[in-house]
Structure formats: structure tokens, C-alpha cells
Design a protein around this motif. Structure first.
Motif, PDB file in Angstrom:
ATOM      1  N   THR A 153      30.671 112.339 -21.505  1.00  0.00           N
ATOM      2  CA  THR A 153      30.379 113.606 -22.171  1.00  0.00           C
ATOM      3  C   THR A 153      30.544 114.740 -21.179  1.00  0.00           C
ATOM      4  N   TYR A 158      26.488 118.512 -19.338  1.00  0.00           N
ATOM      5  CA  TYR A 158      25.311 117.628 -19.297  1.00  0.00           C
ATOM      6  C   TYR A 158      24.500 117.900 -18.032  1.00  0.00           C
ATOM      7  N   THR A 212      26.789 117.068 -29.080  1.00  0.00           N
ATOM      8  CA  THR A 212      27.837 117.084 -28.029  1.00  0.00           C
ATOM      9  C   THR A 212      28.656 115.812 -28.161  1.00  0.00           C
ATOM     10  N   ILE A 253      30.750 112.435 -27.657  1.00  0.00           N
ATOM     11  CA  ILE A 253      30.727 111.258 -26.773  1.00  0.00           C
ATOM     12  C   ILE A 253      32.100 110.624 -26.836  1.00  0.00           C
ATOM     13  N   ARG A 313      28.256 111.262 -31.273  1.00  0.00           N
ATOM     14  CA  ARG A 313      27.726 112.520 -30.793  1.00  0.00           C
ATOM     15  C   ARG A 313      26.329 112.297 -30.199  1.00  0.00           C
TER      16      ARG A 313
END
Length: 347
Positions: free
Chosen positions: A220, A223, A252, A254, A309
Motif C-alpha cells: 500500500t 501509510y 486505501t 491494497i 482496500r
């Protein structure tokens, strides 16, 4: 040496006899005068007091008496010479004797008072060496020279041995220094070689990781790492954290870290919604606490494909992606940070 006085002779009277007279007993030759009777007087025959008179003999009688005296003197001289040789330890030497006819002249009637011993005392004695008057001194000097030569030779030998030992020690020290220098040079060369090999390995590994980085990607973006592998705490049922947490806003994206096959996608209790991606080498990657799943089991994915996500499902305190790595599908996972580093990735 003075000779003895000659005895008086009878007066000579020429003979009146003719040459034809016969010489007989009581007669006299014609060329000689008549013989007169000679009566010795006390003056002519009495010896001088304190001196030894030897009457001069005519013919063989005189020679015999002189020979007798000579014999006694020679024996005495030989005895003296022998005693001298025995006392001194020197070898006997040759004795030079005068002609016998002249020995009688050593003793005469005119000098009957002198002792004949000194004249004959030299017989049999060792004649001095006229060619080497300093023979004893020369022998001592020669012995001294030999001793000094031997001492000098010994000193020379000692000096030579000391010099040889010093040269050997210097050669040994030089050889040791050379060996030490060679050893140091070899060590430096080995260290330089090892360093060069290490640099080459690091360079090769960097190239490999760079190549792998093209095949792997982080799960991701945008972060923050909030918990690492092995961290202890009461939040986890096992007593320690078993993965790596990427805190990010819900929703977000993945992504697949590497190409592989989706082997599981769904609800997993405390892990919330979980997707398991199995790589070609058998390694399982667990993506947990998702808000939604975008793939299904059995699906093939490639590096960077979206698989879900970020969410806060399961046992969580906030939205984040919990990532675990299980080599060969083992029950216990390994540190995801180290594994990502091995693939050329730096979270």
C-alpha cells in the motif's frame, strides 16, 4: 807458550880422522870431531823448585814420553767433556786434536814450571757455535713468536666465528623481516581481495534486488508503520505481534506484492476480512482487516494488481493493513520487514 831450556851439549871438536876411517864402537865418524865425555852438573839436571821439569829427549824416547803426557791430558779432557755433557744434557761434540809431533813443544825444559793442564783443559769441551752466538736467545724468541702466532691465530678464529655468527644472525633477521613483509603483503592482498569480492557481491546483490524490485512492490501507499513483528503487548492473543502494520485511511488500495495465485479470500475471525496470496515458491502472504476484497480464490494476479482496500475489520483499534509472511505455508510466520528487504523493498 814458553819452551823448556835446552840441555847443554858437549863441545864440538872437528875430527882429524880421514873419511876412510871406519866408524865403530868407541870411535867417531871422520867428519865429526872426537866425542868428549859429558858429565851432567847439578845446574843442568836439577829441576827448579815448585816446577815440573821434563827433559828433552832425543829420538823415539822423547816422543814416547810426550805421548804419555798427552794421553793423560786427553783422558782428563775426555772425562771433563763427558761430565760436562752429562751435566748439561747437551749432545757430545767432536774434539779437535793437534798433531802429535807438535805436542812435545807444549812442554819444554825451559818452561817446566808452568802447568800443562790449562793447555789441555780445552780438549773434550764443547766448542761454541761461532755461527750462532745467540742460539739460546734465538730459540726463546722463536718459541715466543710461535706462541704469539698461535694466540693471534686463535683470536682470528674467534673473530671469524663471531663475524660468521653475526652475519648469520643478520641474515636470519633479514629473512625473518622479508618473511614478515611477505606475510603482511599476503594478508593485505587477501584483505584487499576479500574486500573487492565483498564489494562485488554487494554490487551483484544490489543489482539482483533492483531487478527483484521491478517484480515486487509494497502492499500500500501513504501509510505509517505502527507495529512491528515480535512486539509484545496485551492487544494480541498470542502475547506478541505476528506481523507488520501499515496504518492508512480506510479505503486505501491494497496491491499484490508479487505475482501468484489467490488461495483464500473471505472472513477470518479476529483477522477480519483476509486475502491469502500464494507465490510460486510456496510463500503465503496474508492481507488482513480489509474493508473490502477485490479477488476470489484461485485467481492469478501479477505484481501491483489491486486485491482489496484498507479497513478496520476484526480485532483492531483503527484502520490499518496487517501483513504476515508464512514460508511454505507454515503456521508460524517470519518478520515481514526482513522479507521485504530481501526482495529489494524498503517499507
Amino acid at each position: 807458550m814458553a819452551s823448556n831450556r835446552p840441555a847443554p851439549e858437549a863441545p864440538f871438536v872437528p875430527s882429524q880422522r880421514s873419511s876412510s876411517d871406519t866408524f865403530g864402537y868407541g870411535g867417531h865418524p871422520s867428519d865429526e870431531g872426537p866425542w868428549e865425555e859429558w858429565n851432567p852438573t847439578a845446574e843442568s839436571i836439577a829441576p827448579v823448585r815448585g816446577k815440573h821439569r821434563v827433559a828433552k829427549q832425543r829420538g823415539g824416547g822423547g816422543f814416547a814420553r810426550s805421548s804419555t803426557v798427552l794421553g793423560v791430558g786427553v783422558i782428563a779432557a775426555f772425562s771433563a767433556g763427558g761430565m760436562a755433557s752429562a751435566n748439561t744434557g747437551k749432545p757430545p761434540v767432536s774434539i779437535s786434536m793437534p798433531d802429535l809431533p807438535s805436542v812435545g813443544s807444549l812442554i819444554s825444559d825451559e818452561d817446566s814450571g808452568q802447568d800443562a793442564g790449562p793447555a789441555l783443559a780445552g780438549f773434550g769441551s764443547e766448542a761454541p757455535d761461532a755461527t750462532d752466538p745467540g742460539g739460546a736467545a734465538d730459540a726463546g724468541e722463536a718459541l715466543r713468536n710461535r706462541i704469539m702466532a698461535q694466540a693471534e691465530s686463535q683470536q682470528t678464529q674467534v673473530a671469524d666465528r663471531a663475524q660468521a655468527a653475526a652475519e648469520a644472525a643478520a641474515a636470519k633477521a633479514e629473512a625473518a623481516a622479508v618473511a614478515k613483509a611477505e606475510k603482511q603483503a599476503k594478508a593485505e592482498a587477501a584483505a584487499a581481495k576479500e574486500k573487492a569480492e565483498q564489494a562485488a557481491k554487494e554490487k551483484a546483490e544490489a543489482a539482483r534486488l533492483a531487478e527483484l524490485a521491478k517484480q515486487y512492490t509494497l502492499p500500500t501507499s501513504s501509510y505509517t508503520l505502527t507495529a512491528t513483528f515480535g512486539q509484545a503487548g496485551a492487544y494480541w492473543s498470542s502475547g506478541y505481534h505476528t506481523g507488520l502494520d501499515f496504518a492508512a485511511p480506510t479505503g486505501t488500495l491494497i496491491k499484490a506484492v508479487h505475482s501468484g495465485t489467490i488461495t483464500e479470500a473471505g472472513w477470518a475471525g479476529s483477522y477480519g476480512y483476509r486475502t491469502i496470496l500464494t507465490l510460486d515458491d510456496g510463500t503465503e502472504l496474508w492481507f488482513c482487516h480489509q474493508s473490502s476484497i477485490s479477488v476470489s480464490a484461485g485467481q492469478k494476479v501479477s505484481t501491483g494488481d489491486v486485491i482489496g482496500r484498507v479497513g478496520a475489520t476484526g480485532n483492531v483499534t483503527g484502520a490499518h493493513l496487517h501483513l504476515e509472511v508464512h514460508p511454505d505455508g507454515a503456521a508460524n510466520g517470519i518478520d515481514p520487514m526482513a522479507w521485504l528487504h530481501s526482495k529489494g523493498l524498503n517499507p
